[in-house]
Design a protein around this motif. Structure first.
Motif, PDB file in Angstrom:
ATOM      1  N   LYS A 153      -8.589   0.738   5.658  1.00 27.22           N
ATOM      2  CA  LYS A 153      -7.165   1.057   5.657  1.00 27.22           C
ATOM      3  C   LYS A 153      -6.783   1.424   4.228  1.00 27.22           C
ATOM      4  N   ILE A 154      -6.564   2.716   3.994  1.00 23.71           N
ATOM      5  CA  ILE A 154      -6.411   3.202   2.620  1.00 23.71           C
ATOM      6  C   ILE A 154      -4.967   3.151   2.152  1.00 23.71           C
ATOM      7  N   LYS A 155      -4.062   3.649   2.955  1.00 24.33           N
ATOM      8  CA  LYS A 155      -2.662   3.773   2.583  1.00 24.33           C
ATOM      9  C   LYS A 155      -2.543   4.481   1.224  1.00 24.33           C
ATOM     10  N   ASN A 156      -1.690   3.949   0.315  1.00 25.55           N
ATOM     11  CA  ASN A 156      -1.457   4.670  -0.941  1.00 25.55           C
ATOM     12  C   ASN A 156      -2.197   4.093  -2.139  1.00 25.55           C
ATOM     13  N   ASP A 157      -2.938   3.019  -1.963  1.00 27.63           N
ATOM     14  CA  ASP A 157      -3.588   2.395  -3.118  1.00 27.63           C
ATOM     15  C   ASP A 157      -5.040   2.834  -3.239  1.00 27.63           C
ATOM     16  N   PHE A 158      -5.290   4.158  -3.060  1.00 29.62           N
ATOM     17  CA  PHE A 158      -6.693   4.564  -2.967  1.00 29.62           C
ATOM     18  C   PHE A 158      -7.451   4.443  -4.273  1.00 29.62           C
ATOM     19  N   GLU A 159      -6.783   4.328  -5.411  1.00 31.24           N
ATOM     20  CA  GLU A 159      -7.513   4.125  -6.661  1.00 31.24           C
ATOM     21  C   GLU A 159      -8.221   2.765  -6.663  1.00 31.24           C
ATOM     22  N   LEU A 160      -7.679   1.812  -5.902  1.00 28.76           N
ATOM     23  CA  LEU A 160      -8.267   0.477  -5.873  1.00 28.76           C
ATOM     24  C   LEU A 160      -9.475   0.405  -4.949  1.00 28.76           C
ATOM     25  N   GLN A 161      -9.701   1.489  -4.199  1.00 25.93           N
ATOM     26  CA  GLN A 161     -10.724   1.438  -3.165  1.00 25.93           C
ATOM     27  C   GLN A 161     -12.095   1.889  -3.653  1.00 25.93           C
ATOM     28  N   ARG A 162     -12.185   2.421  -4.842  1.00 23.65           N
ATOM     29  CA  ARG A 162     -13.427   3.053  -5.271  1.00 23.65           C
ATOM     30  C   ARG A 162     -14.557   2.044  -5.515  1.00 23.65           C
ATOM     31  N   ASN A 163     -15.760   2.612  -5.675  1.00 19.27           N
ATOM     32  CA  ASN A 163     -16.969   1.804  -5.936  1.00 19.27           C
ATOM     33  C   ASN A 163     -17.222   0.771  -4.837  1.00 19.27           C
ATOM     34  N   LYS A 164     -16.959   1.161  -3.605  1.00 20.65           N
ATOM     35  CA  LYS A 164     -17.197   0.251  -2.493  1.00 20.65           C
ATOM     36  C   LYS A 164     -18.401   0.682  -1.651  1.00 20.65           C
ATOM     37  N   GLU A 220      -3.557   9.033  16.024  1.00 21.37           N
ATOM     38  CA  GLU A 220      -2.208   9.024  15.453  1.00 21.37           C
ATOM     39  C   GLU A 220      -1.835   7.631  14.960  1.00 21.37           C
ATOM     40  N   THR A 221      -2.267   6.607  15.688  1.00 19.03           N
ATOM     41  CA  THR A 221      -1.983   5.228  15.282  1.00 19.03           C
ATOM     42  C   THR A 221      -2.632   4.907  13.937  1.00 19.03           C
ATOM     43  N   SER A 222      -3.811   5.499  13.699  1.00 18.53           N
ATOM     44  CA  SER A 222      -4.545   5.254  12.448  1.00 18.53           C
ATOM     45  C   SER A 222      -4.086   6.167  11.314  1.00 18.53           C
ATOM     46  N   TRP A 223      -3.257   7.142  11.630  1.00 18.59           N
ATOM     47  CA  TRP A 223      -2.960   8.190  10.651  1.00 18.59           C
ATOM     48  C   TRP A 223      -2.355   7.667   9.355  1.00 18.59           C
ATOM     49  N   GLU A 224      -1.489   6.684   9.454  1.00 23.08           N
ATOM     50  CA  GLU A 224      -0.867   6.135   8.240  1.00 23.08           C
ATOM     51  C   GLU A 224      -1.926   5.597   7.278  1.00 23.08           C
ATOM     52  N   ASP A 225      -3.013   5.087   7.837  1.00 25.45           N
ATOM     53  CA  ASP A 225      -4.068   4.500   7.013  1.00 25.45           C
ATOM     54  C   ASP A 225      -5.073   5.520   6.493  1.00 25.45           C
ATOM     55  N   ILE A 226      -5.229   6.651   7.173  1.00 19.90           N
ATOM     56  CA  ILE A 226      -6.275   7.600   6.765  1.00 19.90           C
ATOM     57  C   ILE A 226      -5.745   8.923   6.246  1.00 19.90           C
ATOM     58  N   ASN A 227      -4.412   9.132   6.306  1.00 19.07           N
ATOM     59  CA  ASN A 227      -3.920  10.470   5.948  1.00 19.07           C
ATOM     60  C   ASN A 227      -4.180  10.820   4.486  1.00 19.07           C
ATOM     61  N   VAL A 228      -4.098   9.825   3.586  1.00 17.07           N
ATOM     62  CA  VAL A 228      -4.379  10.095   2.170  1.00 17.07           C
ATOM     63  C   VAL A 228      -5.827  10.561   2.008  1.00 17.07           C
ATOM     64  N   PHE A 229      -6.728   9.887   2.698  1.00 18.99           N
ATOM     65  CA  PHE A 229      -8.142  10.241   2.629  1.00 18.99           C
ATOM     66  C   PHE A 229      -8.393  11.665   3.133  1.00 18.99           C
ATOM     67  N   VAL A 230      -7.828  12.008   4.293  1.00 16.23           N
ATOM     68  CA  VAL A 230      -8.054  13.345   4.878  1.00 16.23           C
ATOM     69  C   VAL A 230      -7.482  14.423   3.958  1.00 16.23           C
ATOM     70  N   LYS A 231      -6.282  14.202   3.460  1.00 17.36           N
ATOM     71  CA  LYS A 231      -5.648  15.193   2.586  1.00 17.36           C
ATOM     72  C   LYS A 231      -6.422  15.349   1.277  1.00 17.36           C
ATOM     73  N   TYR A 232      -6.892  14.238   0.734  1.00 19.38           N
ATOM     74  CA  TYR A 232      -7.694  14.269  -0.491  1.00 19.38           C
ATOM     75  C   TYR A 232      -8.964  15.087  -0.262  1.00 19.38           C
ATOM     76  N   GLY A 233      -9.591  14.883   0.895  1.00 14.73           N
ATOM     77  CA  GLY A 233     -10.790  15.647   1.241  1.00 14.73           C
ATOM     78  C   GLY A 233     -10.504  17.136   1.352  1.00 14.73           C
ATOM     79  N   MET A 234      -9.394  17.491   1.970  1.00 15.79           N
ATOM     80  CA  MET A 234      -9.030  18.910   2.129  1.00 15.79           C
ATOM     81  C   MET A 234      -8.765  19.561   0.775  1.00 15.79           C
TER      82      MET A 234
END
Length: 608
Positions: A266-277, A353-367
């Motif tokens: 669940k990424i939401k907006n704190d994706f800088e904290l998610q790295r090196n995992k 769609e239910t998961s979108w809030e958690d993954i939208n940052v990731f998908v957009k970053y990838g695009m």
């Protein structure tokens, strides 16, 4: 009888260089030695499986022990063992030549340790990073083999003598140097074993406990596993994390070998904290969680494990980036992730769609960062309307085409970054029959620019960048109840009342139902300031520039007609009150201006 000899090499002082080079990482000696013991054990198992060994295998495991009094660390296995001749071959020649090659690479790099990975391939001789003397007591599995005892003090001199050992296998005994006595603490050893050896394919015992899982789920076939298996393994990797949304099981053996499991957190907006995992392994030996050369940048947001023996680990980082296997792995992982997301989208859109809030940052970053990913993701990336409905890009274009195409045949997509602060503008747009998107994540400012580049004849405007009549320009013009002279007079009244050169006043005919005063920050100006804050586009100078707002006075609003009809001395006061109300509606009124507004409001009420 003891035999003494000298290892024939061309490099002098090899051990001081090894020790100095990896001093900050000298804990990896244990990974190397345990990995060697695991290899010897697996070879023993293989020999038995093909009938080359008929004896009792016993319990195959590697045992690590610490003796603080004797200042020794011992790594024991019951693998294939070695004869004295094999020690000369594998330890004095082959292993030493590998260490020697490492030193040559180190010298070629000019002693820059950042140019050499060197964490894998030092093998046996990494023992001298912590030991002043290393001993090997070993007995080969071969029938009639005599045990041997090898000793070396870190120089090129060694000694081999007969030994007393009844069982097959090898004991590597490290006589720990004074500057490395931290490794005589059991807690320190346990931490290293749990870090590097957690998933080694042979049981590793320390202080009576097996510290590893020899059969992690990435080594199994997906058909053998349940959802619970995947969730339990995630908990094993990240005990304090929320459960993952979904996962991908990687399993390919051509044109490279790769296994692993990647989880979508669940990424939401704190994706800088998610790295090196993401953890990188080679044949179940932990290598690193710095996987930026192996995994595309945007996929660093994922969690999980990648295991590949085809990733080069003892060469320079620049070579790693250019290696063809690494590039193929990078491309393969990107494709698998995109395919998985597309599969979920098509199979169960509601769940997606239910998961979108958690993954939208990731998908957009990838695009944004990968064109190949964009080409696949453009079909499943979702745009969310302020009413909570989700659309694909094509669905949304079809929804808005008829009502939101301007006089230049441009499709105008409206959006808000804050539904509360921009509520009045959103409502005004909706009253015109326009739809408004919610684009409020930290990455959306970049995503908006990308959409404008990729989509033909499409532009995006924030709802508060213009008055509602100008958001989507048409050929029709609104009539004004004021003549040109009255407009000019009204403009002058407001300019006097506002007295701010950064507020550009204009009078325009609008609907009588629209607000009397509307304050907007032009889209271009706001984007330039956003770029300057991010350090992009060479616009650093704009970060010091004050915001320049447009103040639009509604010529058709009854309040502005009342201002023109009021006594001359009262006009600026009423105009200032209307202007302050517009500021207040956007949370732009504070300090002395707010105090004056409140005081003026009470005076006006008292007069009624």
């Amino acid at each position: 009888m003891e035999e003494r000899g000298s290892i024939s090499i061309h490099t002098e002082n090899i051990f001081p260089i090894i020790k100095k080079f990896l001093y900050s990482d000298h804990e990896i000696f244990l990974r190397e030695l345990v990995s060697n013991a695991v290899d010897a054990t697996q070879k023993m198992k293989r020999l038995a499986s093909i009938g080359e060994y008929k004896g009792d295998l016993g319990e195959l495991k590697v045992v690590v022990s610490v003796n603080k009094d004797a200042k020794t660390i011992t790594i024991s296995d019951n693998g294939i063992g070695m004869t004295a001749e094999e020690i000369k071959k594998y330890i004095n020649q082959i292993a030493f030549s590998g260490a020697s090659e490492f030193v040559e690479r180190y010298k070629e790099s000019g002693g820059d340790k950042n140019q050499i990975i060197g964490q894998f391939g030092l093998g046996f001789y990494s023992a001298f990073m912590v030991a002043e003397r290393v001993e090997i007591v070993t007995k080969s599995y071969q029938e009639g083999a005599e045990p041997a005892h090898w000793t070396c003090d870190g120089s090129t001199e060694f000694a081999i003598a007969p030994a007393h050992k009844e069982t097959r296998g090898t004991n590597v005994i490290l006589n720990v140097a004074q500057d490395s006595e931290e490794f005589l603490e059991p807690a320190r050893i346990k931490t290293i074993l749990e870090k590097y050896c957690k998933f080694l394919p042979v049981a590793v015992e320390f202080e009576g406990d097996i510290i590893n899982n020899p059969n992690p789920i990435w080594t199994k076939q997906p058909s053998e596993l349940t959802d619970e298996d995947y969730k339990s393994f995630y908990k094993e990797l990240y005990p304090f994390s929320e459960a993952p949304l979904f996962w991908i099981h990687l399993n390919v053996d051509y044109p490279f070998n790769l296994t692993g499991i990647l989880y979508f957190p669940k990424i939401k907006n704190d994706f800088e904290l998610q790295r090196n995992k993401i953890q990188l392994y080679s044949r179940q030996v932990f290598i690193t969680d710095e996987v930026k050369d192996v995994v595309p940048e945007f996929l660093m947001l994922l969690h999980g494990v990648i295991d590949s023996p085809d990733i080069p680990l003892n060469v320079s980082r620049s070579f790693l980036q250019a290696d063809s296997s690494v590039k193929k792995i990078n491309t393969y992982i990107t494709k698998k992730v995109a395919d998985k997301l597309n599969e979920i989208f098509k199979k169960d859109r509601t769940a997606f769609e239910t998961s979108w809030e958690d993954i939208n940052v990731f998908v957009k970053y990838g695009m944004l960062s990968d064109d190949k990913f964009y080409e696949k993701a453009k079909d499943f990336v979702l745009l969310q309307s302020v009413d909570g409905k989700y659309y694909t890009i094509e669905e949304y274009k079809a929804l808005t085409q008829a009502n939101q195409t301007d006089k230049n045949d441009q499709l105008v997509l409206l959006y808000t970054t804050d539904t509360d602060k921009q509520h009045a503008f959103v409502e005004a747009a909706q009253n015109r029959g326009y739809d408004v998107l919610k684009l409020d994540t930290m990455i959306d400012s970049h995503f908006i620019g990308m959409l404008e580049q990729k989509l033909e004849k499409t532009t995006l405007k924030r709802v508060d960048s213009e008055t509602v009549d100008k958001l989507i320009e048409r050929d029709e013009a609104k009539e004004s109840v004021l003549n040109d002279k009255e407009k000019e007079s009204l403009k002058g009244i407001y300019e006097t009342a506002i007295d701010n050169k950064n507020m550009m006043v204009e009078v325009a005919p609008m609907s009588p139902d629209d607000a009397p005063v509307i304050i907007t920050l032009p889209e271009f100006m706001r984007r330039m300031k956003d770029m300057s804050k991010a350090g992009g586009g060479g616009m650093m100078f704009m970060g010091d520039m004050p915001d320049t707002y447009n103040v639009t006075i509604n010529a058709n609003h009854s309040l502005n007609q009342r201002i023109l009809n009021a006594k001359e001395e009262n006009r600026p006061r009423i105009a200032r009150q209307a202007y302050d109300l517009a500021l207040l509606s956007q949370n732009m009124l504070s300090g002395a201006s707010l105090t004056a507004f409140v005081k003026r409001s009470f005076e006006l009420i008292d007069k009624e």
